[in-house]
Motif scaffolding. Sequence first.
Motif, PDB file in Angstrom:
ATOM      1  N   GLU A 332       0.836  -1.208   0.000  1.00  0.00           N
ATOM      2  CA  GLU A 332       0.000   0.000   0.000  1.00  0.00           C
ATOM      3  C   GLU A 332       0.873   1.261   0.000  1.00  0.00           C
ATOM      4  O   GLU A 332       0.550   2.250  -0.651  1.00  0.00           O
ATOM      5  CB  GLU A 332      -0.933  -0.001   1.223  1.00  0.00           C
ATOM      6  CG  GLU A 332      -2.035  -1.039   1.169  1.00  0.00           C
ATOM      7  CD  GLU A 332      -3.063  -0.737   0.090  1.00  0.00           C
ATOM      8  OE1 GLU A 332      -3.664   0.351   0.115  1.00  0.00           O
ATOM      9  OE2 GLU A 332      -3.259  -1.593  -0.794  1.00  0.00           O
ATOM     10  N   ALA A 333       1.987   1.203   0.723  1.00  0.00           N
ATOM     11  CA  ALA A 333       2.918   2.340   0.742  1.00  0.00           C
ATOM     12  C   ALA A 333       3.485   2.570  -0.654  1.00  0.00           C
ATOM     13  O   ALA A 333       3.578   3.713  -1.128  1.00  0.00           O
ATOM     14  CB  ALA A 333       4.042   2.080   1.742  1.00  0.00           C
ATOM     15  N   LYS A 334       3.866   1.493  -1.331  1.00  0.00           N
ATOM     16  CA  LYS A 334       4.428   1.589  -2.683  1.00  0.00           C
ATOM     17  C   LYS A 334       3.411   2.206  -3.643  1.00  0.00           C
ATOM     18  O   LYS A 334       3.742   3.085  -4.446  1.00  0.00           O
ATOM     19  CB  LYS A 334       4.846   0.192  -3.165  1.00  0.00           C
ATOM     20  CG  LYS A 334       5.538   0.149  -4.522  1.00  0.00           C
ATOM     21  CD  LYS A 334       6.070  -1.265  -4.792  1.00  0.00           C
ATOM     22  CE  LYS A 334       6.881  -1.333  -6.074  1.00  0.00           C
ATOM     23  NZ  LYS A 334       6.050  -1.291  -7.286  1.00  0.00           N
ATOM     24  N   LEU A 335       2.167   1.746  -3.561  1.00  0.00           N
ATOM     25  CA  LEU A 335       1.095   2.268  -4.410  1.00  0.00           C
ATOM     26  C   LEU A 335       0.930   3.776  -4.195  1.00  0.00           C
ATOM     27  O   LEU A 335       0.847   4.560  -5.150  1.00  0.00           O
ATOM     28  CB  LEU A 335      -0.220   1.549  -4.091  1.00  0.00           C
ATOM     29  CG  LEU A 335      -1.445   1.987  -4.895  1.00  0.00           C
ATOM     30  CD1 LEU A 335      -1.344   1.491  -6.336  1.00  0.00           C
ATOM     31  CD2 LEU A 335      -2.725   1.457  -4.243  1.00  0.00           C
ATOM     32  N   PHE A 336       0.913   4.180  -2.945  1.00  0.00           N
ATOM     33  CA  PHE A 336       0.767   5.599  -2.587  1.00  0.00           C
ATOM     34  C   PHE A 336       1.942   6.414  -3.108  1.00  0.00           C
ATOM     35  O   PHE A 336       1.765   7.438  -3.779  1.00  0.00           O
ATOM     36  CB  PHE A 336       0.664   5.701  -1.056  1.00  0.00           C
ATOM     37  CG  PHE A 336       0.543   7.109  -0.523  1.00  0.00           C
ATOM     38  CD1 PHE A 336      -0.706   7.677  -0.300  1.00  0.00           C
ATOM     39  CD2 PHE A 336       1.675   7.858  -0.192  1.00  0.00           C
ATOM     40  CE1 PHE A 336      -0.819   8.967   0.220  1.00  0.00           C
ATOM     41  CE2 PHE A 336       1.571   9.141   0.317  1.00  0.00           C
ATOM     42  CZ  PHE A 336       0.315   9.701   0.520  1.00  0.00           C
ATOM     43  N   MET A 337       3.155   5.940  -2.839  1.00  0.00           N
ATOM     44  CA  MET A 337       4.349   6.721  -3.167  1.00  0.00           C
ATOM     45  C   MET A 337       4.557   6.855  -4.672  1.00  0.00           C
ATOM     46  O   MET A 337       5.041   7.883  -5.151  1.00  0.00           O
ATOM     47  CB  MET A 337       5.575   6.107  -2.499  1.00  0.00           C
ATOM     48  CG  MET A 337       5.503   6.156  -0.974  1.00  0.00           C
ATOM     49  SD  MET A 337       6.867   5.330  -0.147  1.00  0.00           S
ATOM     50  CE  MET A 337       8.085   6.654  -0.117  1.00  0.00           C
ATOM     51  N   GLU A 338       4.177   5.838  -5.425  1.00  0.00           N
ATOM     52  CA  GLU A 338       4.341   5.893  -6.877  1.00  0.00           C
ATOM     53  C   GLU A 338       3.296   6.761  -7.560  1.00  0.00           C
ATOM     54  O   GLU A 338       3.528   7.265  -8.656  1.00  0.00           O
ATOM     55  CB  GLU A 338       4.296   4.478  -7.461  1.00  0.00           C
ATOM     56  CG  GLU A 338       5.545   3.657  -7.148  1.00  0.00           C
ATOM     57  CD  GLU A 338       5.473   2.240  -7.705  1.00  0.00           C
ATOM     58  OE1 GLU A 338       4.379   1.821  -8.150  1.00  0.00           O
ATOM     59  OE2 GLU A 338       6.504   1.557  -7.672  1.00  0.00           O
ATOM     60  N   ASN A 339       2.137   6.965  -6.910  1.00  0.00           N
ATOM     61  CA  ASN A 339       1.021   7.629  -7.586  1.00  0.00           C
ATOM     62  C   ASN A 339       0.676   9.015  -7.062  1.00  0.00           C
ATOM     63  O   ASN A 339      -0.036   9.759  -7.739  1.00  0.00           O
ATOM     64  CB  ASN A 339      -0.220   6.736  -7.542  1.00  0.00           C
ATOM     65  CG  ASN A 339      -0.065   5.509  -8.429  1.00  0.00           C
ATOM     66  OD1 ASN A 339      -0.213   5.601  -9.654  1.00  0.00           O
ATOM     67  ND2 ASN A 339       0.263   4.375  -7.837  1.00  0.00           N
ATOM     68  N   VAL A 340       1.170   9.366  -5.879  1.00  0.00           N
ATOM     69  CA  VAL A 340       0.943  10.719  -5.378  1.00  0.00           C
ATOM     70  C   VAL A 340       1.904  11.668  -6.110  1.00  0.00           C
ATOM     71  O   VAL A 340       3.101  11.413  -6.201  1.00  0.00           O
ATOM     72  CB  VAL A 340       1.162  10.779  -3.853  1.00  0.00           C
ATOM     73  CG1 VAL A 340       1.319  12.216  -3.384  1.00  0.00           C
ATOM     74  CG2 VAL A 340      -0.019  10.142  -3.140  1.00  0.00           C
ATOM     75  N   ASP A 341       1.358  12.772  -6.626  1.00  0.00           N
ATOM     76  CA  ASP A 341       2.129  13.689  -7.464  1.00  0.00           C
ATOM     77  C   ASP A 341       2.674  14.855  -6.630  1.00  0.00           C
ATOM     78  O   ASP A 341       2.271  16.006  -6.787  1.00  0.00           O
ATOM     79  CB  ASP A 341       1.232  14.201  -8.594  1.00  0.00           C
ATOM     80  CG  ASP A 341       2.017  14.937  -9.665  1.00  0.00           C
ATOM     81  OD1 ASP A 341       3.253  14.777  -9.708  1.00  0.00           O
ATOM     82  OD2 ASP A 341       1.393  15.674 -10.450  1.00  0.00           O
ATOM     83  N   THR A 342       3.599  14.533  -5.702  1.00  0.00           N
ATOM     84  CA  THR A 342       4.276  15.577  -4.938  1.00  0.00           C
ATOM     85  C   THR A 342       5.784  15.402  -5.076  1.00  0.00           C
ATOM     86  O   THR A 342       6.257  14.315  -5.402  1.00  0.00           O
ATOM     87  CB  THR A 342       3.879  15.548  -3.443  1.00  0.00           C
ATOM     88  OG1 THR A 342       4.137  14.255  -2.899  1.00  0.00           O
ATOM     89  CG2 THR A 342       2.415  15.896  -3.245  1.00  0.00           C
ATOM     90  N   ALA A 343       6.523  16.475  -4.808  1.00  0.00           N
ATOM     91  CA  ALA A 343       7.980  16.450  -4.993  1.00  0.00           C
ATOM     92  C   ALA A 343       8.648  15.455  -4.053  1.00  0.00           C
ATOM     93  O   ALA A 343       9.684  14.870  -4.388  1.00  0.00           O
ATOM     94  CB  ALA A 343       8.561  17.849  -4.770  1.00  0.00           C
TER      95      ALA A 343
END
Length: 397
Positions: A332-343
Amino acid sequence: MNTLLSIETRNAVLLKMAVLLEREREAIISINKTDLEAYKGDDISMFDRLKVDDSKVDEMIKAVTHLASQDDPVGVERFSFKHDNGMQVYNKTASFGAVLIIYESRPDVTVEAAGIAFKSGNKILLKGGKESLRSNLKIVALWHEALKANNASTDWVEYLQFNRTETQAFLEKPTQKVDLIVPRGGERLIAFVKEHATCPVIISGRGNNFVYVHENADLDIALNVIMNGKSKISACNAVDKVLIDKNLHNKIDFIKRLISKLKASDIEILGDEATCQFDEISAFESDDIWYEEFLDYKIVIGEIASNADAIAKINTYSGGHSSAIITRDEAEAKLFMENVDTAAVYHNASTRFTDGGQLGLGGELAISTDKLHQRGPIGLQHLVTNKWYVHGNGQIR
């Protein structure tokens, strides 16, 4: 145009600056008190950024000393190629030329940002806010002393004592060469620079950072990360929004614990329909609040249905700066980190680490929310462009 100073001279100027900052420590703090006393605004984050105390001077000294120890970012070979016709081709880093830094309230920018730009071989144009004028002029005088001590022209660091009208005119029709502009400040300053500038601008955008407490979160980590995110309300890496998964285990107890900690720090809590059921959470009036960067003792706590919904909400409302997920679930962390569009994206860690020094760069010119030419903290190695060097012996095409 100033001829590029040798790396030895640039480093010597930085080290001399460290000596001068220590020598003039008491004078800088005293002059800064005059700026603080003269400040009549009610912006608490601006006042916090304006203040110079012993720890701020320590940080300035540490910044220039560390810069002097770093490798020269100019002339670094990025690519080489031997042409079929015998030409030798190189691509190397090169300084921009002249960098204009426009900033509000922070006298430390006059040292740290100017130091990064100077080490990168650039002429520095500084346009600080009127609220920090006395502090800035004192620090610029030290830059000039450091330059003179090393037989370098004081033109390398110039302070532009312009009002708003004069600044606008300079942005639209510069009276000297400007290759890059870096605005450091709130959304109004950035919008003003973007509207009027006629040369490239690196956008150091708004924060408005989110923490998503996933259903499988470690609740102690979640509390610590959120509270640390509000530990410095004037920082662009502060947390403004918390999304709590509706399926979070012990959700009611967690929200009560979070409310208790936030209230103990005098932080105003706003919430959506689900979370304003708690007495200490006030309902907000409009969904527009999700867009706001607070820079204040204020936070929004909302409920969210899933990781996918959290990603969508952050990508809709955030400033593109930093976001965090608190979860024990690696997938779930990987999914979040790959798809959230922040710097910067975090897993079980505080957004307060989005900072050049904390992320291993030694310092930062700004934190870019643009995707070109650098995203996130802009360090020494990013404040360069590149140039092609081609060596031949008469080749023609």
